[in-house]
Design an enzyme around this catalytic site. Structure first.
Site, PDB file in Angstrom:
ATOM      1  N   HIS A  86       0.909  -1.158   0.208  1.00  0.00           N
ATOM      2  CA  HIS A  86       0.096   0.145   0.074  1.00  0.00           C
ATOM      3  C   HIS A  86       1.090   1.257  -0.004  1.00  0.00           C
ATOM      4  O   HIS A  86       1.790   1.420   0.628  1.00  0.00           O
ATOM      5  CB  HIS A  86      -0.843  -0.131   1.276  1.00  0.00           C
ATOM      6  CG  HIS A  86      -0.536   0.024   2.443  1.00  0.00           C
ATOM      7  ND1 HIS A  86      -0.252   1.236   3.279  1.00  0.00           N
ATOM      8  CD2 HIS A  86      -0.071  -0.824   3.509  1.00  0.00           C
ATOM      9  CE1 HIS A  86       0.185   1.222   4.419  1.00  0.00           C
ATOM     10  NE2 HIS A  86       0.185  -0.228   4.528  1.00  0.00           N
ATOM     11  N   ASP A  88      -0.662   4.238   0.773  1.00  0.00           N
ATOM     12  CA  ASP A  88      -1.138   5.499   1.302  1.00  0.00           C
ATOM     13  C   ASP A  88      -0.567   5.290   2.639  1.00  0.00           C
ATOM     14  O   ASP A  88       0.057   4.399   3.033  1.00  0.00           O
ATOM     15  CB  ASP A  88      -2.869   5.100   1.516  1.00  0.00           C
ATOM     16  CG  ASP A  88      -3.198   4.050   2.263  1.00  0.00           C
ATOM     17  OD1 ASP A  88      -2.603   3.230   1.993  1.00  0.00           O
ATOM     18  OD2 ASP A  88      -4.211   4.019   3.074  1.00  0.00           O
ATOM     19  N   GLU A 153      -5.280   1.530   2.354  1.00  0.00           N
ATOM     20  CA  GLU A 153      -5.086   0.578   3.429  1.00  0.00           C
ATOM     21  C   GLU A 153      -5.304   1.032   4.810  1.00  0.00           C
ATOM     22  O   GLU A 153      -6.210   0.541   5.660  1.00  0.00           O
ATOM     23  CB  GLU A 153      -3.862   0.007   3.458  1.00  0.00           C
ATOM     24  CG  GLU A 153      -3.681  -1.604   4.376  1.00  0.00           C
ATOM     25  CD  GLU A 153      -3.215  -1.145   5.564  1.00  0.00           C
ATOM     26  OE1 GLU A 153      -3.378  -2.105   6.645  1.00  0.00           O
ATOM     27  OE2 GLU A 153      -2.768  -0.160   6.281  1.00  0.00           O
ATOM     28  N   ASP A 180       4.589  -5.995   4.695  1.00  0.00           N
ATOM     29  CA  ASP A 180       4.086  -4.630   5.162  1.00  0.00           C
ATOM     30  C   ASP A 180       4.231  -4.709   6.829  1.00  0.00           C
ATOM     31  O   ASP A 180       2.960  -4.868   7.617  1.00  0.00           O
ATOM     32  CB  ASP A 180       2.502  -4.401   4.949  1.00  0.00           C
ATOM     33  CG  ASP A 180       1.823  -3.377   5.389  1.00  0.00           C
ATOM     34  OD1 ASP A 180       2.583  -2.280   5.707  1.00  0.00           O
ATOM     35  OD2 ASP A 180       0.655  -3.146   5.279  1.00  0.00           O
ATOM     36  N   HIS A 428       2.952   4.945  12.452  1.00  0.00           N
ATOM     37  CA  HIS A 428       1.669   5.989  12.596  1.00  0.00           C
ATOM     38  C   HIS A 428       2.241   6.846  13.548  1.00  0.00           C
ATOM     39  O   HIS A 428       1.214   7.603  13.992  1.00  0.00           O
ATOM     40  CB  HIS A 428       0.721   5.130  13.239  1.00  0.00           C
ATOM     41  CG  HIS A 428       0.075   4.068  12.224  1.00  0.00           C
ATOM     42  ND1 HIS A 428      -1.108   3.500  12.640  1.00  0.00           N
ATOM     43  CD2 HIS A 428       0.343   3.589  11.271  1.00  0.00           C
ATOM     44  CE1 HIS A 428      -1.362   2.516  11.681  1.00  0.00           C
ATOM     45  NE2 HIS A 428      -0.445   2.688  10.735  1.00  0.00           N
TER      46      HIS A 428
HETATM   47  N1  BES Z   1       1.289  -2.370   8.117  1.00  0.00           N
HETATM   48  C1  BES Z   1       0.379  -2.148   8.954  1.00  0.00           C
HETATM   49  C2  BES Z   1      -0.099  -3.236   9.937  1.00  0.00           C
HETATM   50  C3  BES Z   1       1.085  -4.279  10.602  1.00  0.00           C
HETATM   51  C4  BES Z   1       2.128  -3.354  11.262  1.00  0.00           C
HETATM   52  C5  BES Z   1       1.231  -5.427  10.394  1.00  0.00           C
HETATM   53  C6  BES Z   1       3.101  -4.186  12.041  1.00  0.00           C
HETATM   54  C7  BES Z   1       2.251  -6.203  11.014  1.00  0.00           C
HETATM   55  C8  BES Z   1       3.281  -5.449  11.723  1.00  0.00           C
HETATM   56  C9  BES Z   1      -0.824  -1.596   8.500  1.00  0.00           C
HETATM   57  O1  BES Z   1      -0.472  -0.480   7.620  1.00  0.00           O
HETATM   58  C10 BES Z   1      -1.765  -1.010   9.421  1.00  0.00           C
HETATM   59  O2  BES Z   1      -1.489  -0.027  10.085  1.00  0.00           O
HETATM   60  N2  BES Z   1      -2.780  -1.390   9.434  1.00  0.00           N
HETATM   61  C11 BES Z   1      -3.825  -0.997  10.159  1.00  0.00           C
HETATM   62  C12 BES Z   1      -5.311  -1.333   9.431  1.00  0.00           C
HETATM   63  C13 BES Z   1      -6.582  -0.469   9.915  1.00  0.00           C
HETATM   64  C14 BES Z   1      -6.600   1.119   9.500  1.00  0.00           C
HETATM   65  C15 BES Z   1      -7.665  -1.195   9.116  1.00  0.00           C
HETATM   66  C16 BES Z   1      -3.974  -1.019  11.693  1.00  0.00           C
HETATM   67  O3  BES Z   1      -3.458  -2.176  12.042  1.00  0.00           O
HETATM   68  O4  BES Z   1      -4.341  -0.408  12.468  1.00  0.00           O
HETATM   69 MN    MN Z   2       1.059  -1.150   6.255  1.00  0.00          MN
HETATM   70 MN    MN Z   3      -0.360   1.416   8.873  1.00  0.00          MN
END
Ligand code: BES
Ligand code: MN
Ligand code: MN
Length: 461
Positions: A86, A88, A153, A180, A428
């Site tokens: 992703h 974004d 995403e 990711d 984040h």
């Molecule tokens: N890449 C992350 C999720 C992640 C981080 C998986 C570290 C494994 C290890 C992804 O971009 C993410 O932040 N996902 C969000 C999804 C939500 C907004 C639907 C999350 O987990 O908060």
């Molecule tokens: Mn991610």
């Molecule tokens: Mn993320």
């Protein structure tokens, strides 16, 4: 001229890094409408990169959250890998906490700092540069590759979900490959075997028809902020136990084997978490280890409460309304749909007299577990062994990647989850970074993964 994909990749490290810097400079924040033009710019950038190297690519999906789809299918009889990433990113605020501006990426101490450097632009580019390294040396890839790169995403991924539903034929493949996530530590590669799901909600509380003087009406006026505080604290106490009736009914317990494997990981779990986070004492369910709490137990968190007066000084007001953002991370075998229903009912029951609550689902996704006995997992392990001198540590992750469950349900595909980030990448958060060495190792490992996976028998005709 470099003759092998690996030496080509090594010879081009500087250019790859400069291009990553270019991509990270585009503020493609999917949640904020003012960044729509940047979304299109980032999508276009990826589409151009793919076409330049001979992967025929186009943008699809939607104007606001374009999806980049590309394919190279000139290896008949060989397996097909569907690569997901992703482009974004999360909002960069609070800006004042960044050492250098989030969209003016800078390399310091072997790390590239910038929003999206690790999540997920840097990791997404590892696959594109692996493809380039093959196509510019061998002139071909060892197997067929389809790229699906989304721009939504971080906001739940509605566009890609619809695309997958509508184009299941075109997306046919033998495995999904996703970078990711993160490694266990520098030089310790990781294979994610599970991800938590998520149920993201908003609760709106309404009291009087307009804001009231808290002296004149305090004592009889229902207060939406107090009501939200009451609801939220009733849902989960300091012991980490969630009180929603039925919430734990379908929570799978972790087998002793897996638990033992986790406790053999070469860290003190409590110290590990404290070090990464600055937490002084771990919260939550005392009867579970920290890894269990983060990877295999559901939880509930508030992300923000809006309403009333938050300016300087004092204002004596009872606000007419307030809202809270609340999400739950869910684990096998919980289902997002069922959890939302149980939650909504529990929240509505908690409404104090005179308060009207509305509970909205923003997005919901099921948790996933990835079976470990496939030839693609074996290929990933060989690639990691060759790149890092050790196989990937099988762990779960507490985060969510919404599309993984959809790939499984709609396309029947399992995902190989090889993350190249690190636990301290500040995802984040301010000062997100991506270790430059991980970027290069990720490219190498992907080159090797495709080479090994090319020998796998095809699952689909
Ligand atoms: N890449 C992350 C999720 C992640 C981080 C998986 C570290 C494994 C290890 C992804 O971009 C993410 O932040 N996902 C969000 C999804 C939500 C907004 C639907 C999350 O987990 O908060
Ligand atoms: Mn991610
Ligand atoms: Mn993320």
């Amino acid at each position: 001229m470099s003759d092998s994909p690996l030496s080509y990749a090594h010879d081009n490290h500087d250019r790859f890094l400069n291009e990553l810097i270019e991509l990270v400079s585009i503020p493609s924040v999917s949640t904020l409408p003012e960044h729509r033009p940047d979304m299109r710019r980032a999508a276009r950038w990826l589409e151009d990169r793919l076409n330049d190297i001979g992967v025929s690519a186009e943008t699809a999906g939607s104007e606001d959250y374009p999806l980049v789809y590309g394919e190279w299918l000139k290896a008949p009889g060989k397996p097909t890998v569907l690569v997901y990433g992703h482009y974004d990113v999360q909002p960069a605020e609070p800006l004042e906490l960044w050492t250098t501006p989030p969209f003016q990426p800078q390399v310091r101490n072997g790390n590239l700092y910038g929003r999206g450097s690790s999540d997920d632009k840097g990791q997404t580019l590892t696959s594109i540069y692996a493809a380039e390294s093959y196509l510019r040396t061998a002139g071909s890839l060892p197997l067929n590759v389809k790229f699906i790169l989304e721009g939504q995403e971080e906001s739940g991924g509605a566009v890609i979900k619809e695309f997958v539903q509508q184009h299941s034929d075109r997306l046919k493949a033998d495995t999904v490959q996703i970078s990711d996530g993160h490694m266990f530590g520098p030089g310790i590669p990781t294979l994610d075997v599970g991800l938590r799901g998520i149920v993201y909600t908003e609760i709106q509380a309404r009291g009087a028809s307009h804001d009231l003087h808290s002296g004149l009406y305090g004592g009889v006026a229902p207060n939406p902020l107090n009501a939200l505080a009451w609801v939220i604290s009733s849902l989960k106490g300091p012991d980490g136990h969630i009180t929603i009736p039925g919430f734990y009914d379908s929570v799978q317990s972790v087998s002793d084997d897996v638990l033992q494997a986790w406790s053999r990981l070469p860290v003190d779990q409590v110290e590990f978490v404290k070090e990464e986070t600055g937490i002084s004492e771990l919260a939550g369910e005392k009867d579970y280890t920290p890894f269990q709490r983060m990877w295999a137990r559901p939880t509930l968190d508030v992300h923000g409460i809006a309403g009333g007066f938050v300016g300087e000084g004092a204002k004596t007001v009872i606000p007419a309304e307030a809202t809270a953002k609340v999400s739950m991370r869910i684990v096998p075998d919980q289902k997002a749909e069922d959890v939302f229903r149980q939650y909504r009912e529990a929240v509505l029951k908690l409404a104090p007299p005179g308060i009207e609550l509305e509970v909205r689902l923003i997005h919901g996704d099921d948790p996933v577990l990835v079976p470990q006995d496939s030839s693609y997992i074996a290929a990933a392990q060989q690639a990691m062994q060759a790149t890092f001198g050790r196989p990937g540590v099988p762990v779960r992750s507490g985060g969510s990647i919404p599309i993984v469950g959809i790939f499984k349900d709609q396309l029947g595909l399992n995902s190989v989850l090889m993350g190249w980030g690190l636990p301290d990448d500040n995802l984040h958060a301010p000062n997100e970074k991506f270790r430059v060495q991980n970027f290069y190792d990720g490219i190498d490992a992907t080159i090797r993964f495709w080479d090994m996976a090319a020998g796998s028998t095809r699952a689909s005709a």
